[in-house]
Design an enzyme around this catalytic site. Sequence first.
Site, PDB file in Angstrom:
ATOM      1  N   GLU A  48       0.147   7.547 -21.230  1.00 59.44           N
ATOM      2  CA  GLU A  48       0.895   8.626 -21.877  1.00 59.44           C
ATOM      3  C   GLU A  48       0.868   9.901 -21.040  1.00 59.44           C
ATOM      4  OE1 GLU A  48       2.766   8.745 -24.694  1.00 59.44           O
ATOM      5  OE2 GLU A  48       2.559   6.569 -24.747  1.00 59.44           O
ATOM      6  N   CYS A 205      19.676   5.717 -25.650  1.00 64.33           N
ATOM      7  CA  CYS A 205      20.130   7.053 -26.062  1.00 64.33           C
ATOM      8  C   CYS A 205      19.795   8.062 -24.964  1.00 64.33           C
ATOM      9  CB  CYS A 205      19.460   7.439 -27.376  1.00 64.33           C
ATOM     10  SG  CYS A 205      20.223   8.840 -28.214  1.00 64.33           S
ATOM     11  N   CYS A 212      25.888   3.699 -26.790  1.00 66.58           N
ATOM     12  CA  CYS A 212      25.896   3.646 -28.253  1.00 66.58           C
ATOM     13  C   CYS A 212      26.168   2.244 -28.801  1.00 66.58           C
ATOM     14  CB  CYS A 212      26.918   4.637 -28.802  1.00 66.58           C
ATOM     15  SG  CYS A 212      26.512   6.363 -28.431  1.00 66.58           S
ATOM     16  N   CYS A 215      23.009   0.407 -29.523  1.00 65.15           N
ATOM     17  CA  CYS A 215      22.026   1.116 -30.339  1.00 65.15           C
ATOM     18  C   CYS A 215      21.938   0.528 -31.748  1.00 65.15           C
ATOM     19  CB  CYS A 215      22.387   2.602 -30.416  1.00 65.15           C
ATOM     20  SG  CYS A 215      21.215   3.581 -31.385  1.00 65.15           S
ATOM     21  N   CYS A 221      24.326   6.820 -36.955  1.00 64.78           N
ATOM     22  CA  CYS A 221      24.098   8.035 -36.179  1.00 64.78           C
ATOM     23  C   CYS A 221      25.190   9.071 -36.429  1.00 64.78           C
ATOM     24  CB  CYS A 221      24.040   7.675 -34.693  1.00 64.78           C
ATOM     25  SG  CYS A 221      23.873   9.096 -33.598  1.00 64.78           S
TER      26      CYS A 221
END
Length: 359
Positions: A48, A205, A212, A215, A221
């Site tokens: 991370e 995204c 899209c 997605c 959305c």
Amino acid sequence: MPVVVNDAASPALNPTLTPALIHWQRQHGRHHLPWQQTRDPYRVWLSEIMLQQTQVSTVLGYYQRFLERFPDVAALAAAPLDDVLTLWAGLGYYSRARNLHRCAQAVMRDFGGAFPPTAVLLETLPGIGRSTAAAVAAFCYGERVAIMDGNVRRVLSRALGFGEDLSLPRNERLLWTEADAMLPAAGEDMTAYTQGLMDLGATVCTPRAPACLLCPWETLCVAHREGRETDYPVKTRKLKRSKRAHALLWLQQGDAVWLQQRPDTGVWAGLYSLPEFEDVATLQAWLADGPGEGEPLPTISHVLTHFDWALSPVRARLPESSPLAQALPLKWPTGRWVAMEELPGYGLPTPVRKLLRPD
């Protein structure tokens, strides 16, 4: 006038958002990354931190080398900071490496060598912010807690039609509230949900050309329905960039180059670099008392987060008998002569490393 959150897209009225993301991640998300194959908080935390402001393709090699040198938090805590910075060289944002070392020492000192199991406690450690703490807690301990990195801001802003200005802290808090409301119910797959947000932002995204059609939230959305995907997220406060220019002295004696360790704060903090001068004229004037005029080399353009840096190297050779050699430790007490073949063992900024070792 800012666009307000579209109530029709809120999680309460669109309960399929979260399960759709979990299902998509299981079927189409990323599952091959090495830090996905473990629940060890040390390895997840390391990934991370490395992934902040850095692409996965770049992190992979660094991640493996770090684990080979520092296989656990105890090894990292016990290592000299110079060793950590040397392995980090090239990843940029070097404060991450210093905080990484400080965090490992805090885990050993304050938590008996075990990362704490909650986001609240993880956030008390050096270099761990709210989103990183949440990611470690969700992946390693299954805690129901929301993440919010740059990719997630974009994904949620578009999906929810959240048009408030995220440069304002109060609006950032509002989006965190929305993210909390979207968390899976207790007992559901927090790992798949959290990873799904990351995968969606990284692979579908994207900032400029979102895919899209791929997605799982295409029909839900708000931004896609309005045809305004690239209008989100809204952030009006732009980063002001500046320009700087300095000269670097490449001073060589035999097969050794003089390196100076930079201060603990500022750009390239703690790394070894070539001595820095205000400009080439100042550098050449300093050389006049020693070997004489140096050889100007092509200017290096280095892009950092807040400014563009023009670095003008000048190369000079110092004779073995030069009195200037004795003055170097007085001018740069943190400096030393380093043989060219030993350079890989030092943490060098990327442009300096490329200058000295172009291969």
